[in-house]
Design an enzyme around this catalytic site. Structure first.
Site, PDB file in Angstrom:
ATOM      1  CD  GLU A 105      52.420  25.609 -11.444  1.00  0.00           C
ATOM      2  OE1 GLU A 105      53.404  24.893 -11.689  1.00  0.00           O
ATOM      3  OE2 GLU A 105      51.414  25.654 -12.160  1.00  0.00           O
ATOM      4  CB  SER A 125      50.880  28.979 -12.466  1.00  0.00           C
ATOM      5  OG  SER A 125      50.081  27.846 -12.250  1.00  0.00           O
ATOM      6  CE1 TYR A 155      45.373  28.717 -12.062  1.00  0.00           C
ATOM      7  CE2 TYR A 155      47.367  30.050 -12.065  1.00  0.00           C
ATOM      8  CZ  TYR A 155      46.732  28.840 -12.287  1.00  0.00           C
ATOM      9  OH  TYR A 155      47.445  27.770 -12.733  1.00  0.00           O
ATOM     10  NE  ARG A 180      47.253  23.002 -20.685  1.00  0.00           N
ATOM     11  CZ  ARG A 180      47.638  23.693 -19.605  1.00  0.00           C
ATOM     12  NH1 ARG A 180      47.031  23.534 -18.445  1.00  0.00           N
ATOM     13  NH2 ARG A 180      48.639  24.543 -19.661  1.00  0.00           N
ATOM     14  CG  ASP A 214      49.698  24.281 -23.041  1.00  0.00           C
ATOM     15  OD1 ASP A 214      48.849  23.368 -23.085  1.00  0.00           O
ATOM     16  OD2 ASP A 214      49.987  24.892 -21.989  1.00  0.00           O
ATOM     17  CD  GLU A 263      53.764  25.024 -20.588  1.00  0.00           C
ATOM     18  OE1 GLU A 263      54.636  24.597 -19.811  1.00  0.00           O
ATOM     19  OE2 GLU A 263      52.763  25.638 -20.213  1.00  0.00           O
ATOM     20  CG  ASN A 315      51.780  22.415 -18.618  1.00  0.00           C
ATOM     21  OD1 ASN A 315      52.592  22.911 -17.841  1.00  0.00           O
ATOM     22  ND2 ASN A 315      51.306  23.070 -19.663  1.00  0.00           N
ATOM     23  N   GLY A 325      46.516  21.797 -14.712  1.00  0.00           N
ATOM     24  CA  GLY A 325      45.468  22.256 -13.797  1.00  0.00           C
ATOM     25  C   GLY A 325      44.275  21.309 -13.879  1.00  0.00           C
TER      26      GLY A 325
HETATM   27  P1  ATP Z   1      51.366  26.705 -17.493  1.00  0.00           P
HETATM   28  O1  ATP Z   1      50.591  27.365 -16.398  1.00  0.00           O
HETATM   29  O2  ATP Z   1      50.520  26.428 -18.692  1.00  0.00           O
HETATM   30  O3  ATP Z   1      52.186  25.568 -17.063  1.00  0.00           O
HETATM   31  P2  ATP Z   1      53.916  28.143 -17.852  1.00  0.00           P
HETATM   32  O4  ATP Z   1      54.139  28.857 -16.575  1.00  0.00           O
HETATM   33  O5  ATP Z   1      54.646  26.872 -18.045  1.00  0.00           O
HETATM   34  O6  ATP Z   1      52.355  27.888 -18.073  1.00  0.00           O
HETATM   35  P3  ATP Z   1      54.280  29.206 -20.570  1.00  0.00           P
HETATM   36  O7  ATP Z   1      53.125  28.469 -21.077  1.00  0.00           O
HETATM   37  O8  ATP Z   1      55.619  28.818 -21.087  1.00  0.00           O
HETATM   38  O9  ATP Z   1      54.310  29.206 -18.973  1.00  0.00           O
HETATM   39  O10 ATP Z   1      54.093  30.757 -20.854  1.00  0.00           O
HETATM   40  C1  ATP Z   1      53.003  31.462 -20.276  1.00  0.00           C
HETATM   41  C2  ATP Z   1      52.346  32.346 -21.290  1.00  0.00           C
HETATM   42  O11 ATP Z   1      53.270  33.321 -21.810  1.00  0.00           O
HETATM   43  C3  ATP Z   1      51.844  31.642 -22.541  1.00  0.00           C
HETATM   44  O12 ATP Z   1      50.605  31.043 -22.316  1.00  0.00           O
HETATM   45  C4  ATP Z   1      51.780  32.814 -23.527  1.00  0.00           C
HETATM   46  O13 ATP Z   1      50.680  33.672 -23.268  1.00  0.00           O
HETATM   47  C5  ATP Z   1      53.038  33.586 -23.186  1.00  0.00           C
HETATM   48  N1  ATP Z   1      54.221  33.147 -23.952  1.00  0.00           N
HETATM   49  C6  ATP Z   1      55.189  32.348 -23.471  1.00  0.00           C
HETATM   50  N2  ATP Z   1      56.161  32.141 -24.368  1.00  0.00           N
HETATM   51  C7  ATP Z   1      55.808  32.832 -25.472  1.00  0.00           C
HETATM   52  C8  ATP Z   1      56.414  33.017 -26.753  1.00  0.00           C
HETATM   53  N3  ATP Z   1      57.605  32.475 -27.043  1.00  0.00           N
HETATM   54  N4  ATP Z   1      55.744  33.791 -27.673  1.00  0.00           N
HETATM   55  C9  ATP Z   1      54.547  34.352 -27.357  1.00  0.00           C
HETATM   56  N5  ATP Z   1      53.936  34.220 -26.165  1.00  0.00           N
HETATM   57  C10 ATP Z   1      54.554  33.467 -25.214  1.00  0.00           C
HETATM   58 MG    MG Z   2      53.830  24.938 -18.070  1.00  0.00          MG
HETATM   59 MG    MG Z   3      51.610  27.274 -20.342  1.00  0.00          MG
HETATM   60 MG    MG Z   4      52.233  23.764 -15.650  1.00  0.00          MG
END
Ligand code: ATP
Ligand code: MG
Ligand code: MG
Ligand code: MG
Length: 339
Positions: free
Chosen positions: A15, A174, A245, A284, A286, A300, A302, A306
């Site tokens: 990231e 991300s 993005y 944040r 989610d 999750e 964060n 961002g």
């Molecule tokens: P961020 O950029 O917010 O830190 P991240 O890389 O930590 O994101 P997640 O938020 O865990 O990743 O997952 C990314 C995306 O994948 C979610 O926003 C959602 O669209 C989808 N997703 C993840 N896990 C699930 C799930 N268990 N059921 C449905 N969709 C999911």
């Molecule tokens: Mg995350």
């Molecule tokens: Mg996420």
């Molecule tokens: Mg993050």
């Protein structure tokens, strides 16, 4: 007297570029009559760039090489009143930099070692939040050695969750390295990708229907407040890196059109999660809201979300009456507060 702030950006994780975008916004917004801000960009190799190279990296949006060894720079960070570690992902958002700053005795924006480390790791987060009674999807853990030595046990664990499922590196953001796996045949490829980025991988059951994605901002230390709830809408199978993005691929809705009791529940659960994880400053949080079943699941947390002027977290607090510049000022104040 003006506060001297060290703004850290870039870093070693996937990231890196996202962090530099956030940093440009924060740099422009910290009021100059109150703060004397020095940006330092950390290269992808983990070296801290001197001022001219930092300036160049901020302008070009990347820093593949260059810079000093980290400890050399951290020692000279002593002259600052506070550090804003605007770093996302491992080696920045995961407690490592927070540990260095704690050792150096410099106050910093955001969660400490514990809150950062536990929130970064999706498996640890799930475990802590489960013990706090917060609803989440079904999930399972896999570690790299196990995947190499006994792949069938990992495949069985995935099958038990059912398809489609999500495979994610435990410590990233991300959507880097995340796959939605629709069929058993695609599992190995998804696991190989996730294990190329992390030693720990989480397998997650998908929500029963495609969820609505709603997010809330938390601000504060021991008396945190929750922002209004926002919603992300996008036209993609899930919210992947490209959708996140690429300009125009997703839209933000603040406040999210939700029944008031659902929005209130989101805010309550988010504050409970923030406390359970020992977060500080900002986060944040989610959620997935499955409209068909009324289910609300925490996805999750964060700890350094961002942070461009158009990012969700600042937009959520703007809707609460705190503009971007007031928000970053408040974050620095929280960093300087006795806890
Ligand atoms: P961020 O950029 O917010 O830190 P991240 O890389 O930590 O994101 P997640 O938020 O865990 O990743 O997952 C990314 C995306 O994948 C979610 O926003 C959602 O669209 C989808 N997703 C993840 N896990 C699930 C799930 N268990 N059921 C449905 N969709 C999911
Ligand atoms: Mg995350
Ligand atoms: Mg996420
Ligand atoms: Mg993050």
């Amino acid at each position: 007297m003006k506060k001297r702030i060290l703004l850290l950006a870039g870093g070693q994780s996937g990231e890196h570029e996202v962090s530099l975008m956030s940093a440009r916004s924060v740099l422009n917004a910290l009021p100059r009559d109150q703060f004397d801000v020095t940006p330092v960009v950390i290269s992808k190799q983990g070296r801290w760039l001197p001022p001219t190279e930092t300036q160049r990296a901020l302008e070009s949006g990347e820093a593949p090489t260059g810079g000093d060894l980290v400890l050399h720079r951290a020692a000279s960070a002593e002259g600052y009143d506070a550090v804003f570690p605007l770093l996302h992902g491992p080696m920045g958002e995961d407690g490592t930099v927070q540990g260095l700053l704690t050792l150096a005795g410099i106050p910093f924006v955001g969660s400490g070692v514990l809150g950062s480390a536990v929130s970064m790791d999706k498996i640890m987060t799930k475990q802590v939040l489960a013990s706090a009674g917060i609803p989440q999807v079904a999930w399972a853990l896999a570690v790299r050695r196990e995947w190499q030595a006994q792949p069938d046990t990992v495949r069985e664990r995935a099958a038990a969750l059912g398809y489609p499922l999500f495979v994610k590196p435990a410590n990233l953001g991300s959507s880097v390295g995340i796959s939605k796996v629709a069929r058993a045949e695609d599992l190995d490829g998804a696991l190989n990708l996730a294990f190329s980025l992390d030693r720990r991988v989480i397998l997650e059951a998908m929500t029963a229907h495609k969820p609505r994605e709603v997010e809330v901002g938390i601000l504060g230390n021991d008396a945190p407040i929750a922002s209004p709830v926002g919603e992300l809408r996008f036209d993609a199978d899930f919210y992947d890196y490209e959708t996140k993005y690429t300009e125009g691929r997703a839209s933000m809705h603040i406040p999210a059109p939700l029944p008031p009791e659902v929005a209130e529940q989101i805010r309550t659960l988010a504050l409970r999660a923030f406390r359970a994880l020992d977060c500080a400053g900002l986060a944040r949080v989610d959620f997935f809201y499955v409209e068909e079943t009324g289910e609300l699941l925490l996805n999750e947390v964060n700890t350094m979300p961002g942070f461009t002027t158009t990012s969700m977290y600042p937009k959520l607090f703007e809707a609460a009456g705190l503009n971007y510049s007031a928000l970053v000022t408040r974050l620095v104040e929280l960093a300087l507060e006795d806890r």
